[in-house]
Design a protein around this motif. Structure first.
Motif, short mmCIF file in Angstrom:
data_model
loop_
_atom_site.label_atom_id
_atom_site.label_comp_id
_atom_site.label_asym_id
_atom_site.label_seq_id
_atom_site.Cartn_x
_atom_site.Cartn_y
_atom_site.Cartn_z
N CYS A 101 0.82 -1.22 0.00
CA CYS A 101 0.00 0.00 0.00
C CYS A 101 0.85 1.27 0.00
O CYS A 101 0.40 2.32 -0.45
CB CYS A 101 -0.97 -0.02 1.17
N ALA A 102 2.09 1.18 0.45
CA ALA A 102 2.98 2.35 0.45
C ALA A 102 3.41 2.72 -0.97
O ALA A 102 3.79 3.86 -1.21
CB ALA A 102 4.22 2.07 1.31
N ILE A 103 3.35 1.77 -1.89
CA ILE A 103 3.77 2.03 -3.28
C ILE A 103 2.62 1.92 -4.27
O ILE A 103 2.83 1.99 -5.48
CB ILE A 103 4.91 1.07 -3.70
N SER A 104 1.40 1.76 -3.78
CA SER A 104 0.24 1.53 -4.63
C SER A 104 -0.06 2.74 -5.51
O SER A 104 -0.01 3.89 -5.05
CB SER A 104 -0.98 1.20 -3.78
N SER A 105 -0.40 2.49 -6.75
CA SER A 105 -0.85 3.56 -7.64
C SER A 105 -2.30 3.95 -7.34
O SER A 105 -2.80 4.92 -7.89
CB SER A 105 -0.70 3.13 -9.10
N ASP A 106 -2.94 3.19 -6.47
CA ASP A 106 -4.32 3.46 -6.05
C ASP A 106 -4.42 3.27 -4.54
O ASP A 106 -5.10 2.37 -4.05
CB ASP A 106 -5.27 2.51 -6.78
N PRO A 107 -3.71 4.13 -3.75
CA PRO A 107 -3.63 3.91 -2.30
C PRO A 107 -4.98 3.96 -1.59
O PRO A 107 -5.16 3.31 -0.56
CB PRO A 107 -2.69 5.00 -1.81
N GLY A 108 -5.92 4.70 -2.12
CA GLY A 108 -7.23 4.79 -1.49
C GLY A 108 -8.00 3.48 -1.50
O GLY A 108 -8.89 3.27 -0.69
N ASN A 109 -7.66 2.60 -2.42
CA ASN A 109 -8.34 1.31 -2.52
C ASN A 109 -7.45 0.14 -2.13
O ASN A 109 -7.87 -1.01 -2.20
CB ASN A 109 -8.87 1.10 -3.94
N CYS A 110 -6.22 0.42 -1.74
CA CYS A 110 -5.31 -0.65 -1.34
C CYS A 110 -5.70 -1.16 0.04
O CYS A 110 -5.99 -0.37 0.94
CB CYS A 110 -3.86 -0.14 -1.34
N ASP A 111 -5.70 -2.45 0.19
CA ASP A 111 -6.07 -3.09 1.44
C ASP A 111 -4.98 -4.10 1.80
O ASP A 111 -4.59 -4.92 0.98
CB ASP A 111 -7.42 -3.80 1.26
N LEU A 133 4.96 -2.62 -7.89
CA LEU A 133 6.24 -3.00 -7.30
C LEU A 133 7.38 -2.80 -8.30
O LEU A 133 8.42 -2.25 -7.97
CB LEU A 133 6.21 -4.45 -6.81
N LEU A 134 7.17 -3.24 -9.53
CA LEU A 134 8.22 -3.10 -10.54
C LEU A 134 8.51 -1.63 -10.84
O LEU A 134 9.68 -1.25 -11.01
CB LEU A 134 7.84 -3.85 -11.81
N ALA A 135 7.47 -0.81 -10.90
CA ALA A 135 7.68 0.63 -11.13
C ALA A 135 8.47 1.24 -9.98
O ALA A 135 9.38 2.05 -10.20
CB ALA A 135 6.34 1.34 -11.30
N GLY A 191 18.59 1.64 -13.74
CA GLY A 191 19.69 0.97 -14.43
C GLY A 191 19.91 -0.47 -13.99
O GLY A 191 20.80 -1.14 -14.51
N ASP A 192 19.11 -0.98 -13.05
CA ASP A 192 19.28 -2.36 -12.59
C ASP A 192 18.42 -3.36 -13.36
O ASP A 192 18.36 -4.53 -13.00
CB ASP A 192 19.00 -2.48 -11.09
N GLY A 193 17.70 -2.92 -14.37
CA GLY A 193 16.99 -3.84 -15.25
C GLY A 193 15.56 -4.17 -14.89
O GLY A 193 14.94 -5.01 -15.54
N TRP A 194 15.00 -3.51 -13.89
CA TRP A 194 13.61 -3.81 -13.50
C TRP A 194 12.63 -3.42 -14.60
O TRP A 194 11.53 -3.99 -14.68
CB TRP A 194 13.26 -3.11 -12.19
N ASP A 195 13.00 -2.48 -15.46
CA ASP A 195 12.10 -2.04 -16.53
C ASP A 195 11.92 -3.09 -17.62
O ASP A 195 11.05 -2.95 -18.47
CB ASP A 195 12.60 -0.73 -17.13
N ALA A 196 12.68 -4.16 -17.60
CA ALA A 196 12.51 -5.24 -18.59
C ALA A 196 11.25 -6.06 -18.35
O ALA A 196 10.84 -6.83 -19.21
CB ALA A 196 13.72 -6.17 -18.56
N TYR A 197 10.60 -5.86 -17.18
CA TYR A 197 9.47 -6.70 -16.82
C TYR A 197 8.12 -6.01 -16.93
O TYR A 197 7.09 -6.63 -16.66
CB TYR A 197 9.68 -7.24 -15.40
N SER A 238 13.60 3.33 -7.83
CA SER A 238 14.57 3.38 -6.74
C SER A 238 15.90 2.71 -7.07
O SER A 238 16.89 2.90 -6.36
CB SER A 238 13.98 2.77 -5.46
N ASN A 239 15.94 1.93 -8.14
CA ASN A 239 17.17 1.24 -8.57
C ASN A 239 17.36 1.43 -10.07
O ASN A 239 17.36 0.45 -10.83
CB ASN A 239 17.09 -0.26 -8.24
#
Length: 191
Positions: free
Chosen positions: A36-46, A159-161, A169-175, A166-167
């Motif tokens: 919920c701390a990283i949710s793109s929709d925190p108002g609906n995160c449970d 999570l991937l975003a 150049g570490d390749g997370w954008d490949a997913y 936060s990292n």
């Protein structure tokens, strides 16, 4: 463990996990991230259980550019949490994979469909599993409705975003590509 980079279907870690826990801990980075701390929709995160995503990667292989291409995503399920089954994520990390053990809603199937029988049970299970993976586009007070903010798909995208931001150049954008997961680069398993 001595590992050599390889983009083949088998693990690149030929001698297995490190011989000692201390050596293993020195090679792996792990992070616990509140969904919920990283949710793109925190108002609906449970997050009623207060679970966190567990993210693990091998520092040695990350630094040398020898990580495997695929992301391993593990769905704990059956009342388990990402940290209960941490050994699965660690094993994949030792083998050279970026690994996520995802916190998600989805352990309420018995209470959601337990009173149904026959075809009604099958229909309920199908809807429940779809809602767990994709979210319900029109959530109501129904027992199987899981808001999209709590779905496996959106939680993984969020999570991937966050990991990519936060990292860099570490390749997370490949997913992921914007609002779509790159399923050709992701291996999903569960318990």
């Amino acid at each position: 463990a001595v590992c050599a980079g390889s983009a083949t279907a088998q693990s690149n870690c030929t001698s297995g996990p490190p011989a000692t826990a201390a050596l293993g801990a020195a090679e792996l980075t792990d992070q616990l991230i509140d969904p919920c701390a990283i949710s793109s929709d925190p108002g609906n995160c449970d997050n009623p259980g207060g679970q966190s995503h567990l993210v693990i990667w091998n520092d040695v292989l990350m630094g040398s550019g020898d990580l495997e291409d695929e992301l391993v995503v593990f769905l704990p399920g059956n009342g388990q949490t990402p940290t209960n089954l941490e050994w699965v994520a660690r094993a994949a990390g030792f083998a050279g994979y970026r690994t996520v053990s995802l916190a998600y809603e989805g352990d309420t199937l018995p209470s959601a469909c337990g009173t149904e029988t026959g075809n009604a049970f099958s229909t309920c299970v199908r809807k429940f599993r779809r809602d767990v993976l994709l979210g319900d586009p029109t959530p109501t007070a129904g027992v199987t409705d899981i808001h999209r903010a709590n779905s496996v798909e959106l939680r993984l995208l969020d999570l991937l975003a966050d990991l990519d931001a936060s990292n860099p150049g570490d390749g997370w954008d490949a997913y992921f590509n914007g609002s779509d997961l790159e399923f050709g680069n992701i291996v999903i398993g569960g318990y």
